[in-house]
Design a protein around this motif. Sequence first.
Motif, mmCIF file in Angstrom:
data_model
loop_
_atom_site.group_PDB
_atom_site.id
_atom_site.type_symbol
_atom_site.label_atom_id
_atom_site.label_comp_id
_atom_site.label_asym_id
_atom_site.label_seq_id
_atom_site.Cartn_x
_atom_site.Cartn_y
_atom_site.Cartn_z
ATOM 1 N N ILE A 3 0.845 -1.195 0.000
ATOM 2 C CA ILE A 3 0.000 0.000 0.000
ATOM 3 C C ILE A 3 0.881 1.246 0.000
ATOM 4 C CG2 ILE A 3 -1.647 1.345 1.363
ATOM 5 C CD1 ILE A 3 -2.951 -1.302 2.191
ATOM 6 N N LEU A 4 1.946 1.249 0.800
ATOM 7 C CA LEU A 4 2.837 2.412 0.837
ATOM 8 C C LEU A 4 3.441 2.676 -0.543
ATOM 9 C CD1 LEU A 4 4.374 4.652 2.376
ATOM 10 C CD2 LEU A 4 6.162 2.956 2.790
ATOM 11 N N GLU A 5 3.937 1.651 -1.193
ATOM 12 C CA GLU A 5 4.537 1.836 -2.522
ATOM 13 C C GLU A 5 3.513 2.384 -3.508
ATOM 14 O OE1 GLU A 5 5.968 -2.049 -3.462
ATOM 15 O OE2 GLU A 5 7.687 -1.893 -2.135
ATOM 16 N N GLU A 6 2.344 1.784 -3.512
ATOM 17 C CA GLU A 6 1.309 2.201 -4.460
ATOM 18 C C GLU A 6 0.856 3.637 -4.214
ATOM 19 O OE1 GLU A 6 -3.391 1.285 -5.179
ATOM 20 O OE2 GLU A 6 -2.152 -0.330 -4.356
ATOM 21 N N ARG A 7 0.478 3.929 -2.985
ATOM 22 C CA ARG A 7 -0.058 5.260 -2.685
ATOM 23 C C ARG A 7 1.007 6.340 -2.752
ATOM 24 N NH1 ARG A 7 -4.210 3.907 2.290
ATOM 25 N NH2 ARG A 7 -5.624 2.639 1.049
ATOM 26 N N SER A 8 2.219 6.027 -2.310
ATOM 27 C CA SER A 8 3.252 7.063 -2.299
ATOM 28 C C SER A 8 3.595 7.535 -3.709
ATOM 29 C CB SER A 8 4.511 6.585 -1.571
ATOM 30 O OG SER A 8 5.147 5.542 -2.275
ATOM 31 N N ARG A 9 3.429 6.695 -4.687
ATOM 32 C CA ARG A 9 3.668 7.118 -6.074
ATOM 33 C C ARG A 9 2.606 8.139 -6.503
ATOM 34 N NH1 ARG A 9 8.071 4.709 -7.259
ATOM 35 N NH2 ARG A 9 8.492 2.611 -6.548
ATOM 36 N N ARG A 10 1.374 7.973 -6.027
ATOM 37 C CA ARG A 10 0.329 8.982 -6.287
ATOM 38 C C ARG A 10 0.641 10.264 -5.534
ATOM 39 N NH1 ARG A 10 -3.761 5.108 -5.154
ATOM 40 N NH2 ARG A 10 -4.272 6.283 -3.290
ATOM 41 N N ASP A 45 -9.201 8.437 4.725
ATOM 42 C CA ASP A 45 -8.936 9.010 3.410
ATOM 43 C C ASP A 45 -7.498 8.683 3.031
ATOM 44 O OD1 ASP A 45 -8.321 10.576 1.204
ATOM 45 O OD2 ASP A 45 -9.411 12.316 1.941
ATOM 46 N N PRO A 46 -7.286 7.851 2.009
ATOM 47 C CA PRO A 46 -5.929 7.426 1.666
ATOM 48 C C PRO A 46 -5.036 8.540 1.136
ATOM 49 C CG PRO A 46 -7.489 6.646 0.029
ATOM 50 C CD PRO A 46 -8.285 7.258 1.141
ATOM 51 N N GLU A 47 -5.613 9.686 0.809
ATOM 52 C CA GLU A 47 -4.801 10.782 0.281
ATOM 53 C C GLU A 47 -4.351 11.754 1.366
ATOM 54 O OE1 GLU A 47 -3.732 10.595 -2.859
ATOM 55 O OE2 GLU A 47 -4.903 8.756 -2.902
ATOM 56 N N THR A 48 -5.106 11.832 2.456
ATOM 57 C CA THR A 48 -4.794 12.856 3.456
ATOM 58 C C THR A 48 -4.727 12.314 4.880
ATOM 59 O OG1 THR A 48 -7.121 13.431 3.755
ATOM 60 C CG2 THR A 48 -5.908 14.643 2.056
ATOM 61 N N ASP A 53 0.309 11.921 5.311
ATOM 62 C CA ASP A 53 0.952 13.167 5.717
ATOM 63 C C ASP A 53 2.342 12.921 6.296
ATOM 64 O OD1 ASP A 53 -1.247 14.563 4.848
ATOM 65 O OD2 ASP A 53 -2.075 14.906 6.853
ATOM 66 N N GLY A 54 2.506 11.798 7.000
ATOM 67 C CA GLY A 54 3.834 11.471 7.529
ATOM 68 C C GLY A 54 4.829 11.191 6.427
ATOM 69 N N ALA A 55 4.426 10.367 5.464
ATOM 70 C CA ALA A 55 5.318 10.046 4.344
ATOM 71 C C ALA A 55 5.612 11.296 3.522
ATOM 72 C CB ALA A 55 4.691 8.960 3.470
ATOM 73 N N ALA A 56 4.570 12.077 3.224
ATOM 74 C CA ALA A 56 4.761 13.289 2.428
ATOM 75 C C ALA A 56 5.549 14.348 3.195
ATOM 76 C CB ALA A 56 3.407 13.848 1.997
ATOM 77 N N GLY A 57 5.315 14.438 4.503
ATOM 78 C CA GLY A 57 6.085 15.380 5.319
ATOM 79 C C GLY A 57 7.558 15.019 5.327
ATOM 80 N N GLN A 149 -5.384 17.052 14.671
ATOM 81 C CA GLN A 149 -5.239 18.390 15.210
ATOM 82 C C GLN A 149 -4.092 19.097 14.516
ATOM 83 O OE1 GLN A 149 -7.472 19.358 17.230
ATOM 84 N NE2 GLN A 149 -6.709 21.282 17.962
ATOM 85 N N GLY A 150 -4.372 20.179 13.828
ATOM 86 C CA GLY A 150 -3.320 20.987 13.229
ATOM 87 C C GLY A 150 -2.995 20.605 11.797
ATOM 88 N N PRO A 151 -2.018 21.310 11.219
ATOM 89 C CA PRO A 151 -1.613 21.035 9.844
ATOM 90 C C PRO A 151 -1.103 19.606 9.667
ATOM 91 C CG PRO A 151 -0.762 23.148 10.564
ATOM 92 C CD PRO A 151 -1.329 22.465 11.778
ATOM 93 N N GLY A 152 -1.436 19.011 8.534
ATOM 94 C CA GLY A 152 -1.034 17.636 8.257
ATOM 95 C C GLY A 152 0.462 17.418 8.335
ATOM 96 N N VAL A 153 1.252 18.390 7.895
ATOM 97 C CA VAL A 153 2.704 18.224 7.932
ATOM 98 C C VAL A 153 3.192 18.057 9.372
ATOM 99 C CG1 VAL A 153 3.246 20.720 7.924
ATOM 100 C CG2 VAL A 153 4.918 19.069 7.052
ATOM 101 N N ILE A 154 2.593 18.785 10.290
ATOM 102 C CA ILE A 154 3.010 18.706 11.694
ATOM 103 C C ILE A 154 2.566 17.376 12.293
ATOM 104 C CG2 ILE A 154 2.677 19.699 13.994
ATOM 105 C CD1 ILE A 154 2.571 22.464 12.555
#
Length: 188
Positions: A3-10, A45-48, A53-57, A149-154
Motif C-alpha cells: 500500500i505504501l509503494e502504491e499510494r506514495s507514487r500517487r 482518506d488514503p490521500e490525506t 501526511d507522515g510520508a509526504a512530510g 489536530q493541526g496542519p497535516g505536515v506537523i
Amino acid sequence: MTILEERSRRWQGRGGPELWDAAWDRVRELLGPILTDSWFSLEHDPETGINADGAAGLATALYLYAARSGVHPREVSCSQVRELFPDGEMAQLVARWESLLQGLGHDVHHPLDPVAARWLILRTDNSAPDIPGHPWVADEYDMDVLHRQGPGVIEGLSMILSPFMCETARKKGVSWWEDSTPASAAEG
C-alpha cells in the motif's frame, strides 16, 4: 506492491524535480519496512490520512534539506530533518516551509506542480471546526485516537519522528532514526 509503494507514487505526483523524486524513493526505502499494509487500515482518506501526511512530510523535509544543502536525499539524516522540524516552533513551521519551497522556485498554490500539490494538502489544518454544537467539538471526540489536530505536515512528521516510530524502526532494523533518538525515547 505494498500500500505504501502504491499510494506514495500517487502522493509524489509526476514531473517534479529529480530531488523530489529521489526524496520519495528514500521515503519508500525508510518507511517500507515499518509502514506495512496494516498501518493503513484505520485511514479514512488514503490521500490525506496521517500516514500519507507522515510520508509526504518526510519526503518534503528530505527534499528541502537536500535542495538547500546540495546533497542527495539519501544523505540527509534524521537529525537534519529534525532541524527543519524544531520542537516549540510549530506555529511558524508552515510559513517557514512555504517560504523555503518558494525559495526553491515553487509556486506553492499551483496544483500542477507536484511539490506544491502535495504541499497544499500538507498545510491543511485538520483541527476540529470551532462551531458550537458541531459533533467534532464534543468532549468525547477529543479523546478519540483518530482525532486530528493541526496542519497535516506537523501531525504526520510528529508521528514519523515520534519515540514510538524510532523504536519500531530499531526493531525492524532501520537505523536512520538512531542518529537522533528523542530524549523521551532514550530515557524510557
